[in-house]
Write a protein that holds these residues in place. Sequence first.
Motif, mmCIF file in Angstrom:
data_model
loop_
_atom_site.group_PDB
_atom_site.id
_atom_site.type_symbol
_atom_site.label_atom_id
_atom_site.label_comp_id
_atom_site.label_asym_id
_atom_site.label_seq_id
_atom_site.Cartn_x
_atom_site.Cartn_y
_atom_site.Cartn_z
ATOM 1 N N ARG A 118 0.838 -1.215 0.000
ATOM 2 C CA ARG A 118 0.000 0.000 0.000
ATOM 3 C C ARG A 118 0.864 1.252 0.000
ATOM 4 O O ARG A 118 0.588 2.220 -0.723
ATOM 5 C CB ARG A 118 -0.928 -0.020 1.212
ATOM 6 C CG ARG A 118 -1.961 1.104 1.213
ATOM 7 C CD ARG A 118 -3.038 0.906 2.264
ATOM 8 N NE ARG A 118 -2.496 0.860 3.607
ATOM 9 C CZ ARG A 118 -2.550 -0.203 4.403
ATOM 10 N NH1 ARG A 118 -3.112 -1.319 3.990
ATOM 11 N NH2 ARG A 118 -2.042 -0.173 5.620
ATOM 12 N N PHE A 119 1.940 1.224 0.790
ATOM 13 C CA PHE A 119 2.834 2.386 0.837
ATOM 14 C C PHE A 119 3.442 2.654 -0.545
ATOM 15 O O PHE A 119 3.478 3.805 -1.001
ATOM 16 C CB PHE A 119 3.958 2.156 1.860
ATOM 17 C CG PHE A 119 5.061 3.169 1.774
ATOM 18 C CD1 PHE A 119 4.883 4.459 2.273
ATOM 19 C CD2 PHE A 119 6.264 2.862 1.149
ATOM 20 C CE1 PHE A 119 5.887 5.408 2.165
ATOM 21 C CE2 PHE A 119 7.275 3.804 1.044
ATOM 22 C CZ PHE A 119 7.084 5.076 1.551
ATOM 23 N N LEU A 120 3.926 1.597 -1.214
ATOM 24 C CA LEU A 120 4.554 1.778 -2.534
ATOM 25 C C LEU A 120 3.550 2.311 -3.550
ATOM 26 O O LEU A 120 3.867 3.193 -4.353
ATOM 27 C CB LEU A 120 5.138 0.448 -3.024
ATOM 28 C CG LEU A 120 6.332 -0.090 -2.234
ATOM 29 C CD1 LEU A 120 6.806 -1.404 -2.807
ATOM 30 C CD2 LEU A 120 7.470 0.914 -2.243
ATOM 31 N N SER A 121 2.334 1.788 -3.499
ATOM 32 C CA SER A 121 1.299 2.238 -4.434
ATOM 33 C C SER A 121 0.980 3.717 -4.220
ATOM 34 O O SER A 121 0.917 4.503 -5.178
ATOM 35 C CB SER A 121 0.054 1.369 -4.236
ATOM 36 O OG SER A 121 -1.018 1.889 -4.953
ATOM 37 N N SER A 135 8.270 5.647 -10.965
ATOM 38 C CA SER A 135 8.251 4.197 -10.773
ATOM 39 C C SER A 135 8.994 3.835 -9.480
ATOM 40 O O SER A 135 10.141 4.240 -9.282
ATOM 41 C CB SER A 135 8.920 3.514 -11.971
ATOM 42 O OG SER A 135 9.195 2.162 -11.672
ATOM 43 N N ILE A 136 8.316 3.087 -8.587
ATOM 44 C CA ILE A 136 8.943 2.634 -7.336
ATOM 45 C C ILE A 136 8.672 1.138 -7.229
ATOM 46 O O ILE A 136 7.519 0.702 -7.251
ATOM 47 C CB ILE A 136 8.364 3.352 -6.095
ATOM 48 C CG1 ILE A 136 8.478 4.870 -6.250
ATOM 49 C CG2 ILE A 136 9.070 2.900 -4.827
ATOM 50 C CD1 ILE A 136 7.768 5.665 -5.165
ATOM 51 N N ARG A 137 9.739 0.341 -7.137
ATOM 52 C CA ARG A 137 9.565 -1.115 -7.064
ATOM 53 C C ARG A 137 10.338 -1.679 -5.879
ATOM 54 O O ARG A 137 11.372 -1.138 -5.484
ATOM 55 C CB ARG A 137 10.066 -1.782 -8.346
ATOM 56 C CG ARG A 137 9.191 -1.501 -9.554
ATOM 57 C CD ARG A 137 9.594 -2.364 -10.730
ATOM 58 N NE ARG A 137 10.922 -2.032 -11.238
ATOM 59 C CZ ARG A 137 11.839 -2.943 -11.577
ATOM 60 N NH1 ARG A 137 11.599 -4.230 -11.421
ATOM 61 N NH2 ARG A 137 13.008 -2.563 -12.064
ATOM 62 N N TYR A 138 9.824 -2.782 -5.345
ATOM 63 C CA TYR A 138 10.500 -3.483 -4.250
ATOM 64 C C TYR A 138 11.138 -4.762 -4.785
ATOM 65 O O TYR A 138 10.462 -5.579 -5.415
ATOM 66 C CB TYR A 138 9.502 -3.810 -3.140
ATOM 67 C CG TYR A 138 10.111 -4.632 -2.012
ATOM 68 C CD1 TYR A 138 11.334 -4.277 -1.448
ATOM 69 C CD2 TYR A 138 9.466 -5.766 -1.518
ATOM 70 C CE1 TYR A 138 11.893 -5.024 -0.421
ATOM 71 C CE2 TYR A 138 10.012 -6.512 -0.481
ATOM 72 C CZ TYR A 138 11.235 -6.140 0.058
ATOM 73 O OH TYR A 138 11.797 -6.876 1.069
ATOM 74 N N LEU A 139 12.432 -4.928 -4.564
ATOM 75 C CA LEU A 139 13.166 -6.128 -4.959
ATOM 76 C C LEU A 139 13.546 -6.883 -3.689
ATOM 77 O O LEU A 139 14.295 -6.374 -2.861
ATOM 78 C CB LEU A 139 14.422 -5.751 -5.752
ATOM 79 C CG LEU A 139 14.198 -4.837 -6.978
ATOM 80 C CD1 LEU A 139 15.524 -4.470 -7.615
ATOM 81 C CD2 LEU A 139 13.285 -5.512 -7.989
ATOM 82 N N GLN A 140 13.026 -8.093 -3.538
ATOM 83 C CA GLN A 140 13.226 -8.834 -2.292
ATOM 84 C C GLN A 140 14.428 -9.773 -2.400
ATOM 85 O O GLN A 140 14.475 -10.637 -3.283
ATOM 86 C CB GLN A 140 11.967 -9.634 -1.944
ATOM 87 C CG GLN A 140 12.068 -10.308 -0.585
ATOM 88 C CD GLN A 140 10.958 -11.304 -0.348
ATOM 89 O OE1 GLN A 140 10.109 -11.522 -1.205
ATOM 90 N NE2 GLN A 140 10.961 -11.924 0.819
#
Length: 401
Positions: free
Chosen positions: A67-70, A79-84
């Motif tokens: 939700r925070f990234l969206s 563009s903001i992406r999370y790479l795990q």
Amino acid sequence: MLKAVILIGGPQKGTRFRPLSFEVPKPLFPVAGVPMLQHHIEACAKVPNMKEILLVGFYQPNEELTRFLSNAQQEFKISIRYLQEYAALGTGGGIYHFRDQIVSGSPEAFFVLNADVCSEFPLPEMLSFQKEHGEPNSFVILGTTANRKQSMNYGCIVENEETSEVMHYVEKPSTFVSDIINCGIYLFNPDIFQHIGAVFQKNQQDMLLEEPTNGWHRAEAIRLEQDIFTALAGQGKLYVYKTLSFWSQIKSAGSAIYASRLYLNQYHKTHPERLASNKEGGPKISGNVYIHPTANIDPTAVLGPNVSIGTGVTIGAGVRVRESIILHGATLQDHSCVLNCIVGWDSTIGKWARVEGTPSDPNPNDPYAKIDSETLFRDGKLTPSITILGCNVTIPSECHR
């Protein structure tokens, strides 16, 4: 074209941030009214030609992070992406593991920021500095000045004073090396991956000589500070840009209150709309205060300085709050007093109760003093510090803590 990578760590870390990190990933903890990470994203999004922000860490993707990234993507139009990561790979291993994602689109340079720092983030100044110093393929560390004693708790940089080249780098030395310390904010270009790759290859070769274990993970766990900067120092590749603006680590929960003070003060320049003011029928505001619009505050309350009030907070008549963070859903009943505290989510402070912590501020008489990130316990005893109430804690009426 530019990119930014924010290293957010993962759940094994943040032990000094307990109990607050039990409820929310540390990078999403609110500092000065917004998640800690939002200050980083906002600074990156303001840099001209910034195309993408990548978060690298090993938190399991959860509803709160998604939700925070969206929301951040919509707000900052980037563009903001999370790479795990599959495991904790260190500050260098994480960016090396995702190097293809970072260099995709051929960025000329990219920033790397540690999530647990609070700063004015002078990113455009670092870009200008990089163009003026060294060859185009040089790397820049953001540095600041600490006092002699505290400098040994950080990465220490010895510079060539004429060229600003890093001549020597030592992570947390046992004796004094330099009063210029590493701020955990870097400007790299894709060439950095050659240097990280060389360490990875060496680690792999070392593994072959040892007993077979989880070798891939151990070979890929690389630290920028000890493994890369130490080797690059003195080779004409690494430079330090020294900032005079504010900077602090956010290692312990108590240091979040100090970081909140720094950010609230900065809001006069960057977000004056976030600062509360004295209005007829409203509470008395003293100094810098953030109040979420959903909070319900009695007009006889006195708030500030350095207070942040979260969503859905209820504050009763005659309440006094200073140097504190009051989190979502908390209730401060009539005539309670909260000083140097973090009041956790949905907690209740009873009528006439007084909750007071010990401030852990830097020495105000030393311009270069940094905050000491204390652990919760020392020698088996609780360290006196900021008082932290976890989630759903109730302090009964007329109680003194």
